[in-house]
Design a protein around this motif. Structure first.
Motif, PDB file in Angstrom:
ATOM      1  N   VAL A 138       0.838  -1.199   0.000  1.00 41.08           N
ATOM      2  CA  VAL A 138       0.000   0.000   0.000  1.00 41.08           C
ATOM      3  C   VAL A 138       0.870   1.245   0.000  1.00 41.08           C
ATOM      4  CG1 VAL A 138      -1.720   1.310   1.298  1.00 41.08           C
ATOM      5  CG2 VAL A 138      -1.909  -1.176   1.141  1.00 41.08           C
ATOM      6  N   LEU A 139       1.953   1.224   0.794  1.00 42.77           N
ATOM      7  CA  LEU A 139       2.875   2.362   0.817  1.00 42.77           C
ATOM      8  C   LEU A 139       3.469   2.607  -0.563  1.00 42.77           C
ATOM      9  CD1 LEU A 139       4.962   2.072   4.117  1.00 42.77           C
ATOM     10  CD2 LEU A 139       3.238   3.772   3.546  1.00 42.77           C
ATOM     11  N   LEU A 140       3.900   1.540  -1.214  1.00 43.57           N
ATOM     12  CA  LEU A 140       4.501   1.682  -2.541  1.00 43.57           C
ATOM     13  C   LEU A 140       3.499   2.231  -3.544  1.00 43.57           C
ATOM     14  CD1 LEU A 140       6.516  -1.665  -2.639  1.00 43.57           C
ATOM     15  CD2 LEU A 140       7.490   0.632  -2.581  1.00 43.57           C
ATOM     16  N   GLU A 141       2.279   1.701  -3.499  1.00 35.69           N
ATOM     17  CA  GLU A 141       1.244   2.140  -4.442  1.00 35.69           C
ATOM     18  C   GLU A 141       0.897   3.613  -4.228  1.00 35.69           C
ATOM     19  OE1 GLU A 141      -3.468   1.192  -5.396  1.00 35.69           O
ATOM     20  OE2 GLU A 141      -2.247  -0.281  -4.298  1.00 35.69           O
ATOM     21  N   ARG A 142       0.695   3.991  -2.975  1.00 31.59           N
ATOM     22  CA  ARG A 142       0.328   5.380  -2.687  1.00 31.59           C
ATOM     23  C   ARG A 142       1.484   6.335  -2.987  1.00 31.59           C
ATOM     24  NH1 ARG A 142      -2.924   4.899   3.105  1.00 31.59           N
ATOM     25  NH2 ARG A 142      -4.760   3.783   2.283  1.00 31.59           N
ATOM     26  N   THR A 143       2.708   5.902  -2.700  1.00 30.90           N
ATOM     27  CA  THR A 143       3.852   6.767  -2.979  1.00 30.90           C
ATOM     28  C   THR A 143       3.968   7.040  -4.474  1.00 30.90           C
ATOM     29  OG1 THR A 143       5.055   5.934  -1.047  1.00 30.90           O
ATOM     30  CG2 THR A 143       6.354   7.013  -2.757  1.00 30.90           C
ATOM     31  N   GLN A 175     -14.459  11.652  -2.218  1.00 26.57           N
ATOM     32  CA  GLN A 175     -14.003  11.189  -0.914  1.00 26.57           C
ATOM     33  C   GLN A 175     -14.338  12.223   0.154  1.00 26.57           C
ATOM     34  OE1 GLN A 175      -9.922   8.788  -1.712  1.00 26.57           O
ATOM     35  NE2 GLN A 175      -9.768  10.995  -1.963  1.00 26.57           N
ATOM     36  N   PRO A 176     -14.438  11.812   1.425  1.00 23.82           N
ATOM     37  CA  PRO A 176     -14.632  12.791   2.503  1.00 23.82           C
ATOM     38  C   PRO A 176     -13.493  13.801   2.502  1.00 23.82           C
ATOM     39  CG  PRO A 176     -15.003  10.562   3.309  1.00 23.82           C
ATOM     40  CD  PRO A 176     -14.436  10.423   1.927  1.00 23.82           C
ATOM     41  N   VAL A 177     -13.795  15.050   2.803  1.00 21.43           N
ATOM     42  CA  VAL A 177     -12.769  16.088   2.843  1.00 21.43           C
ATOM     43  C   VAL A 177     -11.697  15.707   3.878  1.00 21.43           C
ATOM     44  CG1 VAL A 177     -12.303  18.496   3.379  1.00 21.43           C
ATOM     45  CG2 VAL A 177     -14.400  17.877   2.158  1.00 21.43           C
ATOM     46  N   GLY A 178     -10.450  15.774   3.458  1.00 19.79           N
ATOM     47  CA  GLY A 178      -9.348  15.447   4.354  1.00 19.79           C
ATOM     48  C   GLY A 178      -8.765  14.068   4.125  1.00 19.79           C
ATOM     49  N   SER A 179      -9.417  13.245   3.275  1.00 23.92           N
ATOM     50  CA  SER A 179      -8.934  11.876   3.042  1.00 23.92           C
ATOM     51  C   SER A 179      -7.546  11.864   2.422  1.00 23.92           C
ATOM     52  CB  SER A 179      -9.913  11.116   2.138  1.00 23.92           C
ATOM     53  OG  SER A 179     -11.177  10.997   2.736  1.00 23.92           O
ATOM     54  N   SER A 180      -7.336  12.672   1.404  1.00 26.22           N
ATOM     55  CA  SER A 180      -6.048  12.680   0.707  1.00 26.22           C
ATOM     56  C   SER A 180      -4.939  13.245   1.588  1.00 26.22           C
ATOM     57  CB  SER A 180      -6.149  13.498  -0.580  1.00 26.22           C
ATOM     58  OG  SER A 180      -7.088  12.930  -1.461  1.00 26.22           O
ATOM     59  N   ILE A 181      -5.251  14.300   2.317  1.00 27.56           N
ATOM     60  CA  ILE A 181      -4.226  14.903   3.170  1.00 27.56           C
ATOM     61  C   ILE A 181      -3.803  13.926   4.262  1.00 27.56           C
ATOM     62  CG2 ILE A 181      -5.636  16.036   4.940  1.00 27.56           C
ATOM     63  CD1 ILE A 181      -2.790  17.731   3.061  1.00 27.56           C
ATOM     64  N   TYR A 182      -4.739  13.087   4.728  1.00 28.22           N
ATOM     65  CA  TYR A 182      -4.364  12.113   5.752  1.00 28.22           C
ATOM     66  C   TYR A 182      -3.485  11.020   5.164  1.00 28.22           C
ATOM     67  CZ  TYR A 182      -4.337   9.309   9.905  1.00 28.22           C
ATOM     68  OH  TYR A 182      -3.908   8.615  11.009  1.00 28.22           O
ATOM     69  N   GLU A 183      -3.764  10.592   3.925  1.00 22.27           N
ATOM     70  CA  GLU A 183      -2.900   9.592   3.298  1.00 22.27           C
ATOM     71  C   GLU A 183      -1.500  10.143   3.103  1.00 22.27           C
ATOM     72  OE1 GLU A 183      -6.107   6.850   0.817  1.00 22.27           O
ATOM     73  OE2 GLU A 183      -4.753   8.206  -0.280  1.00 22.27           O
ATOM     74  N   ILE A 184      -1.397  11.406   2.717  1.00 16.63           N
ATOM     75  CA  ILE A 184      -0.076  12.025   2.576  1.00 16.63           C
ATOM     76  C   ILE A 184       0.609  12.114   3.936  1.00 16.63           C
ATOM     77  CG2 ILE A 184       1.112  14.181   2.024  1.00 16.63           C
ATOM     78  CD1 ILE A 184      -0.894  14.575  -0.233  1.00 16.63           C
ATOM     79  N   ARG A 185      -0.158  12.442   4.956  1.00 16.18           N
ATOM     80  CA  ARG A 185       0.388  12.489   6.322  1.00 16.18           C
ATOM     81  C   ARG A 185       0.996  11.143   6.709  1.00 16.18           C
ATOM     82  NH1 ARG A 185      -3.496  13.278  11.599  1.00 16.18           N
ATOM     83  NH2 ARG A 185      -1.902  13.736  13.178  1.00 16.18           N
ATOM     84  N   LEU A 196       4.290  10.646   4.764  1.00 13.48           N
ATOM     85  CA  LEU A 196       5.374  11.458   5.320  1.00 13.48           C
ATOM     86  C   LEU A 196       5.846  10.891   6.651  1.00 13.48           C
ATOM     87  CD1 LEU A 196       3.994  15.047   4.567  1.00 13.48           C
ATOM     88  CD2 LEU A 196       5.719  13.766   3.277  1.00 13.48           C
ATOM     89  N   ALA A 197       4.909  10.418   7.476  1.00 12.15           N
ATOM     90  CA  ALA A 197       5.285   9.831   8.758  1.00 12.15           C
ATOM     91  C   ALA A 197       6.127   8.580   8.567  1.00 12.15           C
ATOM     92  CB  ALA A 197       4.035   9.496   9.569  1.00 12.15           C
ATOM     93  N   ASN A 198       5.933   7.883   7.446  1.00 14.75           N
ATOM     94  CA  ASN A 198       6.713   6.684   7.134  1.00 14.75           C
ATOM     95  C   ASN A 198       7.933   6.979   6.276  1.00 14.75           C
ATOM     96  OD1 ASN A 198       5.418   3.908   8.005  1.00 14.75           O
ATOM     97  ND2 ASN A 198       3.719   5.303   7.577  1.00 14.75           N
ATOM     98  N   ARG A 199       8.237   8.272   6.102  1.00 16.63           N
ATOM     99  CA  ARG A 199       9.433   8.724   5.360  1.00 16.63           C
ATOM    100  C   ARG A 199       9.415   8.321   3.896  1.00 16.63           C
ATOM    101  NH1 ARG A 199       9.469   8.965  10.766  1.00 16.63           N
ATOM    102  NH2 ARG A 199      11.396   9.718  11.728  1.00 16.63           N
ATOM    103  N   CYS A 200       8.214   8.168   3.319  1.00 19.04           N
ATOM    104  CA  CYS A 200       8.125   7.862   1.890  1.00 19.04           C
ATOM    105  C   CYS A 200       8.475   9.081   1.048  1.00 19.04           C
ATOM    106  CB  CYS A 200       6.720   7.389   1.546  1.00 19.04           C
ATOM    107  SG  CYS A 200       6.248   5.866   2.387  1.00 19.04           S
ATOM    108  N   PHE A 201       8.208  10.273   1.586  1.00 21.24           N
ATOM    109  CA  PHE A 201       8.599  11.522   0.960  1.00 21.24           C
ATOM    110  C   PHE A 201       9.389  12.342   1.972  1.00 21.24           C
ATOM    111  CE2 PHE A 201       4.802  10.418  -1.464  1.00 21.24           C
ATOM    112  CZ  PHE A 201       5.160  10.731  -2.760  1.00 21.24           C
TER     113      PHE A 201
END
Length: 275
Positions: A191-196, A224-234, A237-242
């Motif tokens: 999932v991390l790889l796909e989202r990254t 999607q509910p407002v905030g869904s994408s920003i949470y996935e990016i969060r 980032l927390a997993n150091r993918c970016f």
């Protein structure tokens, strides 16, 4: 008159020593002082540590800021807060240097350092931090006690650093505070790889657009509910993918400000940390 429950006593110290306070590493470490041992002024914190897998006891907002910064560093292996100094050693240092040892109600206090850090950095595998607000450094007595602590760690041949709020970036702390809770989210590597890959391409296509605007449009486009994408990016980032410049407010960043981590190295490091 009965003693205040926060007052020191040899009986209390013996009990703390028997409890194992100040001993252990990682999940087994017990801090010498906990938030329950000091009068509450609303500025103490109990915070879960991802590296130690235990709750840390922090006695000020400054300690919280330092702790979050240490937790975010990839070379930090373990953090032991409220670490007690050997009392006989601090008594000897005070006597040898003509400094009055800290006492209260006739009891020689155990001194403590705010943080003892174990690091994977081969040039500094262990070091100590004392966090002190700059306003207190005008007090000669505070300086005397800091000098005892500094000399203590010098005798132990362990680097000691004094950190004030002037050394801590408020924006950096805010960014880490925002990202920190998402480190606990369990996400599969696939999932991390796909989202990254997905968000990496999106950032490349929108280099000059604010990340907040990119996310709003994405949520709207996919219903999607407002905030869904920003949470996935969060989470990414927390997993150091970016990576991004942590000294800049997150909401001001644009697509071009995010750099993709080498995912092979990332997954490898996640596998090692989960063993």
């Amino acid at each position: 008159m009965a003693k205040n429950k926060y007052s020191p006593s040899e009986t209390k110290y013996k009990r703390w020593i028997k409890e194992g306070r100040g001993n252990g590493h990682g999940i087994d470490y017990l801090p010498w002082i906990t938030v329950r041992d000091i009068p509450s002024d609303g500025r103490s914190h109990r915070v879960f540590g991802h590296k130690s897998q235990r709750t840390h006891h922090l006695l000020s907002d400054l300690e919280l800021a330092v702790f979050l910064t240490l937790e975010w560093r990839s070379d930090t292996k373990d953090i032991r807060e409220q670490f007690p100094l050997e009392r006989q050693d601090t008594l000897n240092i005070a006597l040898d240097n003509g400094i009055k040892h800290p006492t209260q109600a006739g009891v020689n206090l155990y001194m403590s350092s705010d943080f003892v850090i174990d690091s994977s950095d081969p040039s500094r595998q262990q070091y100590v931090i004392q966090a002190k607000y700059s306003q207190f450094l005008a007090d000669p007595r505070v300086i005397e006690k800091l000098e005892i602590e500094r000399r203590y760690w010098r005798l132990k041949k362990i680097p000691w650093f004094l950190v004030t709020e002037l050394n801590v970036s408020p924006i950096l702390t805010q960014n880490i505070s925002w990202l920190y809770p998402a480190e606990r989210d369990e996400i599969d590597d696939d999932v991390l790889l796909e989202r990254t890959a997905f968000y990496g391409e999106l950032f490349l296509q929108n280099p000059t657009r604010a990340v907040t605007d990119i996310c709003k449009q994405l949520d709207s486009s996919y219903n999607q509910p407002v905030g869904s994408s920003i949470y996935e990016i969060r989470q990414l980032l927390a997993n150091r993918c970016f990576y991004f410049d942590m000294s800049q407010p997150f909401h001001l960043l644009k697509g071009q400000d995010f750099m993709v981590e080498n995912m092979g190295n990332l997954i490898g490091s996640r596998d090692v940390s989960n063993q």
